[in-house]
Design a protein around this motif. Structure first.
Motif, PDB file in Angstrom:
ATOM      1  N   ASP A 211       0.392  -1.391   0.127  1.00 57.09           N
ATOM      2  CA  ASP A 211       0.406  -0.168   0.285  1.00 57.09           C
ATOM      3  C   ASP A 211       0.906   1.206  -0.104  1.00 57.09           C
ATOM      4  OD1 ASP A 211      -2.952   0.801   0.608  1.00 57.09           O
ATOM      5  OD2 ASP A 211      -1.527   2.412   1.689  1.00 57.09           O
TER       6      ASP A 211
ATOM      7  N   ASP B 295       1.909   4.240   0.990  1.00 56.60           N
ATOM      8  CA  ASP B 295       2.526   5.143   1.847  1.00 56.60           C
ATOM      9  C   ASP B 295       1.888   7.407   2.269  1.00 56.60           C
ATOM     10  OD1 ASP B 295       2.927   3.663   3.940  1.00 56.60           O
ATOM     11  OD2 ASP B 295       4.327   3.711   3.407  1.00 56.60           O
TER      12      ASP B 295
ATOM     13  N   GLU C 296      -4.195  -0.424  -2.994  1.00 56.79           N
ATOM     14  CA  GLU C 296      -2.974  -1.154  -2.699  1.00 56.79           C
ATOM     15  C   GLU C 296      -3.015  -2.172  -3.616  1.00 56.79           C
ATOM     16  OE1 GLU C 296      -5.177  -4.588   0.909  1.00 56.79           O
ATOM     17  OE2 GLU C 296      -5.253  -2.139   0.837  1.00 56.79           O
TER      18      GLU C 296
ATOM     19  N   SER D 127       4.541   0.570   2.036  1.00 57.52           N
ATOM     20  CA  SER D 127       4.673  -0.558   3.218  1.00 57.52           C
ATOM     21  C   SER D 127       3.794  -1.972   2.783  1.00 57.52           C
ATOM     22  CB  SER D 127       3.162  -0.089   4.356  1.00 57.52           C
ATOM     23  OG  SER D 127       3.778   0.845   4.906  1.00 57.52           O
TER      24      SER D 127
ATOM     25  N   ASP E 197      -3.178  -8.673   5.203  1.00 58.40           N
ATOM     26  CA  ASP E 197      -3.678  -7.582   5.261  1.00 58.40           C
ATOM     27  C   ASP E 197      -3.167  -7.358   6.249  1.00 58.40           C
ATOM     28  OD1 ASP E 197      -5.016  -5.264   4.743  1.00 58.40           O
ATOM     29  OD2 ASP E 197      -6.399  -6.117   5.720  1.00 58.40           O
ATOM     30  N   ALA E 198      -3.524  -7.976   7.747  1.00 63.54           N
ATOM     31  CA  ALA E 198      -3.205  -8.079   8.920  1.00 63.54           C
ATOM     32  C   ALA E 198      -1.693  -7.540   9.423  1.00 63.54           C
ATOM     33  CB  ALA E 198      -3.596  -9.420   9.834  1.00 63.54           C
TER      34      ALA E 198
ATOM     35  N   TYR F  75      -1.107  -4.269   8.073  1.00 58.49           N
ATOM     36  CA  TYR F  75      -2.075  -3.051   9.068  1.00 58.49           C
ATOM     37  C   TYR F  75      -0.211  -2.693   9.839  1.00 58.49           C
ATOM     38  CZ  TYR F  75      -5.327  -1.066  12.691  1.00 58.49           C
ATOM     39  OH  TYR F  75      -5.151  -0.451  14.173  1.00 58.49           O
ATOM     40  N   GLN F  76       0.757  -4.492  10.436  1.00 58.28           N
ATOM     41  CA  GLN F  76       1.305  -4.240  11.495  1.00 58.28           C
ATOM     42  C   GLN F  76       2.067  -3.388  10.860  1.00 58.28           C
ATOM     43  OE1 GLN F  76       1.217  -4.807  14.378  1.00 58.28           O
ATOM     44  NE2 GLN F  76       2.869  -4.184  14.992  1.00 58.28           N
TER      45      GLN F  76
ATOM     46  N   LYS G 177       1.930  -0.242   9.237  1.00 62.53           N
ATOM     47  CA  LYS G 177       1.215   0.651   8.794  1.00 62.53           C
ATOM     48  C   LYS G 177       1.435   0.973  10.480  1.00 62.53           C
ATOM     49  CE  LYS G 177      -0.533   1.368   4.744  1.00 62.53           C
ATOM     50  NZ  LYS G 177      -0.006   2.731   4.484  1.00 62.53           N
ATOM     51  N   LEU G 178       0.884   0.574  11.785  1.00 64.42           N
ATOM     52  CA  LEU G 178       1.710   0.671  12.910  1.00 64.42           C
ATOM     53  C   LEU G 178       2.720   1.222  12.763  1.00 64.42           C
ATOM     54  CD1 LEU G 178      -1.106  -1.648  14.906  1.00 64.42           C
ATOM     55  CD2 LEU G 178      -1.383   0.704  13.893  1.00 64.42           C
TER      56      LEU G 178
ATOM     57  N   ARG H 124       4.815   2.368   8.666  1.00 62.59           N
ATOM     58  CA  ARG H 124       4.871   2.698   7.149  1.00 62.59           C
ATOM     59  C   ARG H 124       6.498   2.772   6.660  1.00 62.59           C
ATOM     60  NH1 ARG H 124       0.974   6.353   9.090  1.00 62.59           N
ATOM     61  NH2 ARG H 124      -1.255   6.283   8.113  1.00 62.59           N
TER      62      ARG H 124
END
Length: 240
Positions: A114, A116, A158, A198, A218-219, A222-223, A225-226, A229
């Motif tokens: 994805d 950023d 994405e 990311s 996807d999980a 998400y990590q 991104k947290l 990124r």
């Protein structure tokens, strides 16, 4: 209408000629007149046959042309149904089908990536520039993958990379190469600003559902991104 009804005049001329041929001791002019009538009727039939053959040839050529156009149209529609209009990679529906087929035949790894802060790119430079950035990213991915993966667009910014018969460690090597390349060189579409991405990676055994493999990747995304990124995360729980 029967064929005999279409050629009533010709049948009459033929019957008269047959009768003349059966007559005896008639003047030569009588036979000559019937022969000329028969010859003229035959000549007319030949002309009509030639015209019909010419029309048939034209019709056949036209049919061939229309068939070729129909075939090309079918190919065009099939392409548009499977590929994203902007990037020319598989669209969401097509890449889901492709991943599902791959999982029916063997294991696969999936990279979900994805862009950023992509909304900032659109807000600052406009959507045409954002589209150019997306296309530049896809070209960079193609160059780095060198045919090893299948790219799909699953959302606005994405994308997925399907790696058939590759384990998660191999997928990590490829993602690391993509990540390093994007950080080393700016995209030509936006030379004044580095575009970062990311990554989330997952792996699945054969017969796994697409939804499970994608959710796992996807999980991981998400990590990433947290974590700030512009990094790569793998899902430690392999989908089996």
């Amino acid at each position: 209408m029967s064929s005999s009804e279409l050629f009533i005049k010709e049948h009459d001329i033929l019957n008269q000629a047959l009768l003349a041929g059966q007559s005896e001791a008639m003047p030569g002019e009588y036979y000559r007149r019937h022969l000329l009538i028969l010859s003229e009727s035959y000549r007319r039939l030949v002309r009509e046959s030639e015209r019909m053959i010419a029309r048939s040839d034209r019709a056949e050529r036209e049919m061939s042309r229309l068939n070729a156009q129909l075939h090309q149209l079918a190919k065009t529609l099939e392409y548009k149904a499977s590929y994203d209009a902007l990037t020319q990679v598989f669209n969401r529906g097509a890449i889901i089908d492709r991943i599902s087929q791959a999982l029916e035949n063997g294991p696969a790894s999936l990279i979900v990536l994805d862009i950023d802060h992509f909304k900032q790119v659109n807000d600052t430079y406009g959507h045409p520039k954002g589209d150019a950035v997306i296309c530049g990213l896809i070209e960079r991915l193609r160059c780095c993958l060198q045919g090893m993966g299948i790219i799909g667009r699953v959302g606005g910014e994405e994308f997925t990379v399907l790696l058939e018969n590759m384990d998660i460690d191999q997928a990590l090597v490829i993602a690391t190469r993509l990540h390093a390349d994007l950080n080393a060189r700016v995209l030509a579409a936006l030379p004044q600003q580095k575009v970062t991405v990311s990554f989330g990676i997952s792996w699945a055994a054969p017969q796994t559902r697409f939804d499970d493999l994608y959710a796992s990747a996807d999980a991981a995304l998400y990590q990433a991104k947290l974590q700030g990124r512009n990094c790569i995360c793998t899902n430690p729980s392999r989908v089996a």
